[in-house]
Design a protein around this motif. Structure first.
Motif, mmCIF file in Angstrom:
data_model
loop_
_atom_site.group_PDB
_atom_site.id
_atom_site.type_symbol
_atom_site.label_atom_id
_atom_site.label_comp_id
_atom_site.label_asym_id
_atom_site.label_seq_id
_atom_site.Cartn_x
_atom_site.Cartn_y
_atom_site.Cartn_z
ATOM 1 N N GLY A 106 49.928 26.113 38.295
ATOM 2 C CA GLY A 106 48.477 26.245 38.221
ATOM 3 C C GLY A 106 47.914 26.625 36.853
ATOM 4 N N THR A 136 55.427 42.946 39.961
ATOM 5 C CA THR A 136 55.291 44.227 40.675
ATOM 6 C C THR A 136 56.377 45.214 40.230
ATOM 7 N N SER A 161 54.567 29.392 35.924
ATOM 8 C CA SER A 161 55.255 28.209 36.480
ATOM 9 C C SER A 161 54.293 27.220 37.098
ATOM 10 N N GLY A 209 48.298 29.327 34.938
ATOM 11 C CA GLY A 209 49.252 29.858 33.959
ATOM 12 C C GLY A 209 50.010 28.742 33.264
ATOM 13 N N ASP A 236 57.748 34.331 35.682
ATOM 14 C CA ASP A 236 57.263 34.037 37.039
ATOM 15 C C ASP A 236 58.337 34.450 38.041
ATOM 16 N N LYS A 284 40.230 41.894 42.108
ATOM 17 C CA LYS A 284 39.654 41.157 40.976
ATOM 18 C C LYS A 284 38.510 41.946 40.313
ATOM 19 N N VAL A 299 50.555 42.923 43.542
ATOM 20 C CA VAL A 299 50.679 41.763 42.642
ATOM 21 C C VAL A 299 49.445 41.651 41.748
ATOM 22 N N ARG A 348 50.271 44.267 49.421
ATOM 23 C CA ARG A 348 50.831 43.142 48.673
ATOM 24 C C ARG A 348 49.822 42.686 47.607
ATOM 25 N N SER A 392 58.978 32.776 40.644
ATOM 26 C CA SER A 392 59.712 31.567 41.052
ATOM 27 C C SER A 392 59.433 30.418 40.092
ATOM 28 N N THR A 404 44.758 24.445 42.498
ATOM 29 C CA THR A 404 46.140 24.936 42.369
ATOM 30 C C THR A 404 46.653 25.240 43.786
ATOM 31 N N PRO A 405 47.957 25.506 43.930
ATOM 32 C CA PRO A 405 48.481 25.805 45.278
ATOM 33 C C PRO A 405 48.042 27.172 45.827
ATOM 34 N N LEU A 406 47.334 27.994 45.025
ATOM 35 C CA LEU A 406 47.032 29.380 45.422
ATOM 36 C C LEU A 406 46.423 29.492 46.816
ATOM 37 N N LEU A 407 45.363 28.706 47.041
ATOM 38 C CA LEU A 407 44.628 28.879 48.299
ATOM 39 C C LEU A 407 45.367 28.269 49.496
ATOM 40 N N ALA A 441 49.630 36.250 36.834
ATOM 41 C CA ALA A 441 50.254 36.052 38.159
ATOM 42 C C ALA A 441 49.349 36.634 39.238
ATOM 43 N N GLY A 442 49.209 35.914 40.323
ATOM 44 C CA GLY A 442 48.359 36.411 41.398
ATOM 45 C C GLY A 442 48.606 35.674 42.694
HETATM 46 P P1 NAD Z 1 49.311 29.373 41.578
HETATM 47 O O1 NAD Z 1 49.797 29.745 42.928
HETATM 48 O O2 NAD Z 1 49.363 27.958 41.141
HETATM 49 O O3 NAD Z 1 50.048 30.260 40.459
HETATM 50 C C1 NAD Z 1 50.325 31.626 40.632
HETATM 51 C C2 NAD Z 1 51.697 31.888 40.043
HETATM 52 O O4 NAD Z 1 51.941 33.302 40.136
HETATM 53 C C3 NAD Z 1 52.805 31.184 40.824
HETATM 54 O O5 NAD Z 1 53.631 30.476 39.932
HETATM 55 C C4 NAD Z 1 53.561 32.320 41.490
HETATM 56 O O6 NAD Z 1 54.955 32.081 41.648
HETATM 57 C C5 NAD Z 1 53.297 33.464 40.518
HETATM 58 N N1 NAD Z 1 53.498 34.767 41.143
HETATM 59 C C6 NAD Z 1 53.074 35.188 42.372
HETATM 60 N N2 NAD Z 1 53.501 36.437 42.612
HETATM 61 C C7 NAD Z 1 54.201 36.825 41.511
HETATM 62 C C8 NAD Z 1 54.890 38.003 41.155
HETATM 63 N N3 NAD Z 1 54.979 39.058 41.988
HETATM 64 N N4 NAD Z 1 55.488 38.067 39.940
HETATM 65 C C9 NAD Z 1 55.438 37.013 39.095
HETATM 66 N N5 NAD Z 1 54.816 35.864 39.387
HETATM 67 C C10 NAD Z 1 54.201 35.767 40.575
HETATM 68 O O7 NAD Z 1 47.818 29.910 41.522
HETATM 69 P P2 NAD Z 1 46.705 29.919 40.353
HETATM 70 O O8 NAD Z 1 45.475 29.479 41.007
HETATM 71 O O9 NAD Z 1 47.175 29.252 39.118
HETATM 72 O O10 NAD Z 1 46.598 31.492 40.136
HETATM 73 C C11 NAD Z 1 46.722 32.107 38.868
HETATM 74 C C12 NAD Z 1 45.711 33.224 38.786
HETATM 75 O O11 NAD Z 1 44.390 32.664 38.838
HETATM 76 C C13 NAD Z 1 45.775 34.236 39.932
HETATM 77 O O12 NAD Z 1 45.624 35.537 39.406
HETATM 78 C C14 NAD Z 1 44.585 33.867 40.788
HETATM 79 O O13 NAD Z 1 44.105 34.952 41.522
HETATM 80 C C15 NAD Z 1 43.611 33.404 39.738
HETATM 81 N N6 NAD Z 1 42.510 32.565 40.225
HETATM 82 C C16 NAD Z 1 42.753 31.414 40.907
HETATM 83 C C17 NAD Z 1 41.684 30.662 41.388
HETATM 84 C C18 NAD Z 1 41.893 29.390 42.176
HETATM 85 O O14 NAD Z 1 40.928 28.906 42.808
HETATM 86 N N7 NAD Z 1 43.072 28.798 42.172
HETATM 87 C C19 NAD Z 1 40.378 31.080 41.145
HETATM 88 C C20 NAD Z 1 40.166 32.249 40.426
HETATM 89 C C21 NAD Z 1 41.244 32.994 39.975
#
Ligand code: NAD
Length: 245
Positions: free
Chosen positions: A13, A54, A11, A15, A33, A148, A102, A98, A35, A179-182, A80-81
Protein backbone atom coordinates in the motif's frame (compact mmCIF):
# COMPACT_ATOMS: atom_id res chain seq x y z
CA UNK A 1 26.75 9.37 1.02
CA UNK A 2 23.11 8.60 0.04
CA UNK A 3 20.29 9.75 2.29
CA UNK A 4 18.68 6.90 4.19
CA UNK A 5 15.06 6.08 5.03
CA UNK A 6 13.17 3.51 7.07
CA UNK A 7 9.58 2.86 5.96
CA UNK A 8 7.50 0.79 8.37
CA UNK A 9 4.62 -1.08 6.77
CA UNK A 10 6.65 -0.74 3.57
CA UNK A 11 5.67 -4.09 2.00
CA UNK A 12 2.24 -2.93 0.90
CA UNK A 13 0.00 0.00 0.00
CA UNK A 14 1.05 3.53 0.96
CA UNK A 15 4.38 2.48 2.54
CA UNK A 16 5.43 0.55 -0.53
CA UNK A 17 4.45 3.47 -2.81
CA UNK A 18 6.44 5.93 -0.66
CA UNK A 19 9.44 3.55 -0.73
CA UNK A 20 9.26 3.49 -4.56
CA UNK A 21 9.18 7.32 -4.76
CA UNK A 22 12.17 7.60 -2.40
CA UNK A 23 14.14 4.99 -4.34
CA UNK A 24 13.47 6.98 -7.53
CA UNK A 25 15.10 9.95 -5.79
CA UNK A 26 18.22 7.92 -4.94
CA UNK A 27 17.41 7.41 -1.25
CA UNK A 28 18.82 4.27 0.42
CA UNK A 29 15.51 2.73 1.64
CA UNK A 30 14.93 0.02 4.25
CA UNK A 31 11.47 -1.51 4.32
CA UNK A 32 10.40 -2.75 7.77
CA UNK A 33 7.27 -4.85 7.93
CA UNK A 34 5.79 -7.69 9.93
CA UNK A 35 5.16 -9.56 6.68
CA UNK A 36 6.59 -9.58 3.17
CA UNK A 37 9.53 -7.25 3.88
CA UNK A 38 12.18 -9.46 2.30
CA UNK A 39 10.22 -10.18 -0.87
CA UNK A 40 9.14 -6.55 -1.31
CA UNK A 41 12.73 -5.43 -0.78
CA UNK A 42 13.96 -7.93 -3.41
CA UNK A 43 11.34 -6.67 -5.85
CA UNK A 44 12.11 -2.99 -5.28
CA UNK A 45 15.88 -3.45 -5.02
CA UNK A 46 16.30 -2.09 -1.50
CA UNK A 47 16.90 -3.42 2.03
CA UNK A 48 14.18 -5.14 4.02
CA UNK A 49 13.74 -6.33 7.59
CA UNK A 50 11.01 -8.32 9.30
CA UNK A 51 10.05 -6.02 12.17
CA UNK A 52 6.93 -5.89 14.31
CA UNK A 53 6.45 -2.23 15.27
CA UNK A 54 4.74 -3.25 18.51
CA UNK A 55 8.13 -4.60 19.63
CA UNK A 56 10.04 -1.54 20.92
CA UNK A 57 13.38 -3.38 21.07
CA UNK A 58 13.10 -4.61 17.49
CA UNK A 59 12.36 -1.06 16.25
CA UNK A 60 15.24 0.36 18.32
CA UNK A 61 17.65 -2.29 16.97
CA UNK A 62 16.61 -1.58 13.39
CA UNK A 63 17.04 2.20 13.72
CA UNK A 64 20.35 2.02 15.62
CA UNK A 65 21.63 -0.67 13.23
CA UNK A 66 20.94 1.53 10.20
CA UNK A 67 22.61 4.56 11.78
CA UNK A 68 25.67 2.46 12.71
CA UNK A 69 25.85 0.93 9.21
CA UNK A 70 25.17 3.93 6.99
CA UNK A 71 26.26 6.73 9.32
CA UNK A 72 23.02 8.73 8.97
CA UNK A 73 19.24 8.49 9.32
CA UNK A 74 17.42 11.00 7.14
CA UNK A 75 13.80 9.81 7.02
CA UNK A 76 11.75 7.77 9.48
CA UNK A 77 8.30 6.88 8.11
CA UNK A 78 6.14 5.48 10.89
CA UNK A 79 3.47 4.15 8.59
CA UNK A 80 2.55 0.57 9.62
CA UNK A 81 -1.08 0.36 10.59
CA UNK A 82 -4.18 -1.79 10.77
CA UNK A 83 -7.90 -1.03 10.85
CA UNK A 84 -10.87 -2.48 12.68
CA UNK A 85 -14.40 -1.52 11.74
CA UNK A 86 -17.42 -2.42 13.80
CA UNK A 87 -20.13 -1.21 16.15
CA UNK A 88 -18.45 0.04 19.31
CA UNK A 89 -20.76 -2.01 21.56
CA UNK A 90 -19.57 -5.14 19.75
CA UNK A 91 -15.83 -4.47 19.83
CA UNK A 92 -13.71 -6.48 22.26
CA UNK A 93 -10.90 -5.08 24.40
CA UNK A 94 -8.62 -7.15 22.23
CA UNK A 95 -9.69 -5.06 19.19
CA UNK A 96 -8.91 -1.88 21.14
CA UNK A 97 -5.55 -3.11 22.40
CA UNK A 98 -4.40 -4.35 19.02
CA UNK A 99 -5.27 -1.00 17.47
CA UNK A 100 -3.49 0.96 20.22
CA UNK A 101 -0.47 -1.33 20.00
CA UNK A 102 0.09 -1.13 16.25
CA UNK A 103 -1.27 2.29 15.26
CA UNK A 104 -0.20 4.29 18.31
CA UNK A 105 2.57 2.44 20.18
CA UNK A 106 4.10 1.47 16.82
CA UNK A 107 4.48 5.18 15.98
CA UNK A 108 5.74 5.98 19.50
CA UNK A 109 8.40 3.26 19.17
CA UNK A 110 9.58 4.70 15.84
CA UNK A 111 9.73 8.23 17.21
CA UNK A 112 11.43 7.12 20.43
CA UNK A 113 14.13 5.28 18.46
CA UNK A 114 14.73 7.81 15.66
CA UNK A 115 14.25 11.23 17.27
CA UNK A 116 17.31 11.25 19.62
CA UNK A 117 19.53 10.16 16.72
CA UNK A 118 18.16 12.95 14.54
CA UNK A 119 18.59 15.54 17.32
CA UNK A 120 22.21 14.43 17.70
CA UNK A 121 22.78 14.63 13.93
CA UNK A 122 21.06 18.02 13.76
CA UNK A 123 18.88 16.86 10.86
CA UNK A 124 16.21 14.34 9.94
CA UNK A 125 12.56 14.05 8.97
CA UNK A 126 9.95 12.00 10.82
CA UNK A 127 6.71 11.34 8.94
CA UNK A 128 3.87 9.62 10.78
CA UNK A 129 0.92 8.15 8.93
CA UNK A 130 -2.31 9.30 10.54
CA UNK A 131 -5.48 9.55 8.44
CA UNK A 132 -8.35 11.89 7.65
CA UNK A 133 -9.83 9.86 10.52
CA UNK A 134 -7.30 11.76 12.66
CA UNK A 135 -9.02 15.03 11.73
CA UNK A 136 -12.61 13.91 11.15
CA UNK A 137 -14.19 11.12 13.24
CA UNK A 138 -14.72 7.92 11.24
CA UNK A 139 -18.03 6.30 12.19
CA UNK A 140 -17.82 2.64 13.19
CA UNK A 141 -14.05 2.93 13.52
CA UNK A 142 -13.73 4.29 17.05
CA UNK A 143 -10.40 2.67 18.02
CA UNK A 144 -8.96 3.63 14.63
CA UNK A 145 -10.16 7.24 15.01
CA UNK A 146 -8.72 7.35 18.54
CA UNK A 147 -5.26 6.24 17.44
CA UNK A 148 -5.16 8.55 14.42
CA UNK A 149 -6.16 11.65 16.44
CA UNK A 150 -3.35 10.70 18.83
CA UNK A 151 -0.85 10.41 15.97
CA UNK A 152 -1.85 13.88 14.69
CA UNK A 153 -1.41 15.36 18.21
CA UNK A 154 1.92 13.63 18.76
CA UNK A 155 3.23 14.80 15.38
CA UNK A 156 2.17 18.44 15.73
CA UNK A 157 3.54 18.76 19.28
CA UNK A 158 6.83 17.09 18.36
CA UNK A 159 7.12 19.26 15.24
CA UNK A 160 7.28 22.41 17.39
CA UNK A 161 9.90 20.95 19.75
CA UNK A 162 11.95 19.34 16.97
CA UNK A 163 12.31 22.47 14.83
CA UNK A 164 14.85 23.91 17.28
CA UNK A 165 17.07 20.88 16.61
CA UNK A 166 16.87 20.97 12.81
CA UNK A 167 14.47 18.00 12.75
CA UNK A 168 11.22 18.12 10.73
CA UNK A 169 8.01 16.29 11.59
CA UNK A 170 4.81 15.84 9.58
CA UNK A 171 1.71 13.71 9.75
CA UNK A 172 0.00 12.44 6.65
CA UNK A 173 -3.79 12.29 6.56
CA UNK A 174 -5.03 10.38 3.52
CA UNK A 175 -8.70 9.66 2.85
CA UNK A 176 -9.79 6.27 1.50
CA UNK A 177 -6.84 4.79 -0.39
CA UNK A 178 -6.85 1.76 -2.65
CA UNK A 179 -4.87 -0.70 -0.46
CA UNK A 180 -5.67 -4.03 1.25
CA UNK A 181 -6.11 -2.23 4.64
CA UNK A 182 -9.88 -2.01 4.65
CA UNK A 183 -10.36 -5.56 3.26
CA UNK A 184 -9.14 -6.88 6.63
CA UNK A 185 -10.98 -4.28 8.74
CA UNK A 186 -14.13 -6.31 9.27
CA UNK A 187 -15.36 -8.45 6.42
CA UNK A 188 -18.53 -9.21 8.41
CA UNK A 189 -19.70 -5.61 8.54
CA UNK A 190 -21.81 -4.67 5.52
CA UNK A 191 -20.86 -1.45 3.69
CA UNK A 192 -24.54 -0.44 3.81
CA UNK A 193 -24.44 -0.46 7.63
CA UNK A 194 -21.33 1.78 7.62
CA UNK A 195 -23.06 4.08 5.12
CA UNK A 196 -26.29 4.20 7.17
CA UNK A 197 -24.57 5.03 10.46
CA UNK A 198 -22.25 7.50 8.77
CA UNK A 199 -25.26 9.38 7.41
CA UNK A 200 -26.77 9.68 10.90
CA UNK A 201 -23.85 11.94 11.87
CA UNK A 202 -23.88 13.75 8.55
CA UNK A 203 -20.90 12.07 6.89
CA UNK A 204 -21.14 10.30 3.55
CA UNK A 205 -18.77 7.38 2.97
CA UNK A 206 -16.50 8.03 0.01
CA UNK A 207 -16.72 5.26 -2.58
CA UNK A 208 -13.91 6.38 -4.89
CA UNK A 209 -10.53 5.19 -3.66
CA UNK A 210 -7.39 7.26 -4.13
CA UNK A 211 -4.44 5.32 -5.66
CA UNK A 212 -1.50 4.66 -3.29
CA UNK A 213 1.08 5.96 -5.81
CA UNK A 214 -0.77 9.31 -5.98
CA UNK A 215 -0.72 9.48 -2.17
CA UNK A 216 3.04 8.83 -2.22
CA UNK A 217 3.58 11.72 -4.65
CA UNK A 218 1.45 13.97 -2.38
CA UNK A 219 3.61 12.89 0.57
CA UNK A 220 6.86 13.79 -1.22
CA UNK A 221 5.42 17.15 -2.34
CA UNK A 222 4.18 17.83 1.20
CA UNK A 223 7.64 17.05 2.59
CA UNK A 224 9.29 19.34 0.05
CA UNK A 225 7.05 22.13 1.36
CA UNK A 226 7.54 21.03 4.99
CA UNK A 227 3.78 20.81 5.56
CA UNK A 228 2.72 20.00 9.13
CA UNK A 229 -0.26 17.97 7.93
CA UNK A 230 -0.06 16.36 4.52
CA UNK A 231 -3.71 15.88 3.53
CA UNK A 232 -4.56 14.27 0.20
CA UNK A 233 -5.74 17.50 -1.45
CA UNK A 234 -8.46 16.48 -3.90
CA UNK A 235 -10.22 14.41 -1.27
CA UNK A 236 -9.67 16.78 1.64
CA UNK A 237 -11.75 19.62 0.21
CA UNK A 238 -14.66 17.26 -0.26
CA UNK A 239 -14.20 15.53 3.09
CA UNK A 240 -14.21 18.81 5.01
CA UNK A 241 -17.39 19.83 3.24
CA UNK A 242 -19.06 16.59 4.36
CA UNK A 243 -18.54 17.17 8.07
CA UNK A 244 -21.71 18.34 9.79
CA UNK A 245 -20.82 17.60 13.41
P1 NAD B 1 -1.71 -1.92 3.89
O1 NAD B 1 -2.44 -2.99 4.61
O2 NAD B 1 -1.54 -2.00 2.42
O3 NAD B 1 -0.26 -1.71 4.54
C1 NAD B 1 -0.03 -1.76 5.92
C2 NAD B 1 1.29 -2.48 6.14
O4 NAD B 1 1.57 -2.44 7.55
C3 NAD B 1 1.21 -3.95 5.73
O5 NAD B 1 2.30 -4.26 4.90
C4 NAD B 1 1.30 -4.70 7.05
O6 NAD B 1 1.96 -5.96 6.96
C5 NAD B 1 2.09 -3.72 7.90
N1 NAD B 1 1.90 -3.97 9.33
C6 NAD B 1 0.74 -4.23 10.00
N2 NAD B 1 0.99 -4.46 11.29
C7 NAD B 1 2.33 -4.33 11.46
C8 NAD B 1 3.19 -4.45 12.57
N3 NAD B 1 2.74 -4.77 13.80
N4 NAD B 1 4.52 -4.23 12.39
C9 NAD B 1 5.01 -3.93 11.16
N5 NAD B 1 4.24 -3.83 10.07
C10 NAD B 1 2.92 -4.01 10.21
O7 NAD B 1 -2.47 -0.58 4.28
P2 NAD B 1 -2.19 0.97 3.93
O8 NAD B 1 -3.50 1.51 3.57
O9 NAD B 1 -1.03 1.15 3.03
O10 NAD B 1 -1.85 1.49 5.39
C11 NAD B 1 -0.67 2.22 5.70
C12 NAD B 1 -1.04 3.31 6.68
O11 NAD B 1 -1.94 4.23 6.05
C13 NAD B 1 -1.76 2.82 7.94
O12 NAD B 1 -1.24 3.49 9.06
C14 NAD B 1 -3.20 3.22 7.70
O13 NAD B 1 -3.90 3.42 8.88
C15 NAD B 1 -3.00 4.50 6.92
N6 NAD B 1 -4.16 4.95 6.14
C16 NAD B 1 -4.73 4.14 5.21
C17 NAD B 1 -5.86 4.58 4.51
C18 NAD B 1 -6.55 3.72 3.49
O14 NAD B 1 -7.69 4.05 3.09
N7 NAD B 1 -5.94 2.65 3.00
C19 NAD B 1 -6.37 5.85 4.76
C20 NAD B 1 -5.75 6.66 5.71
C21 NAD B 1 -4.65 6.19 6.40
Amino acid sequence: MAKTAIVTGGSSGIGRAVAIELLRRGVDVTIADISGAESAARELGCSGARVDVTDATAVEDLVRGLKADRGRLDFMFNNAGIAVAGRTDELTLDHWNRMLDVNLRGVVHGVHAAYPIMVEQGFGYIVNTASLAGLIPAPLMLPYTTTKYAVVGLSLALRVEAAAHGVKVSAICPGFVDTPLLDHANPGLPQTEIGRLARTIGVRVQKRLYPADAVARDVIRGMEHDQALIVVPSFARRAWSLVRL
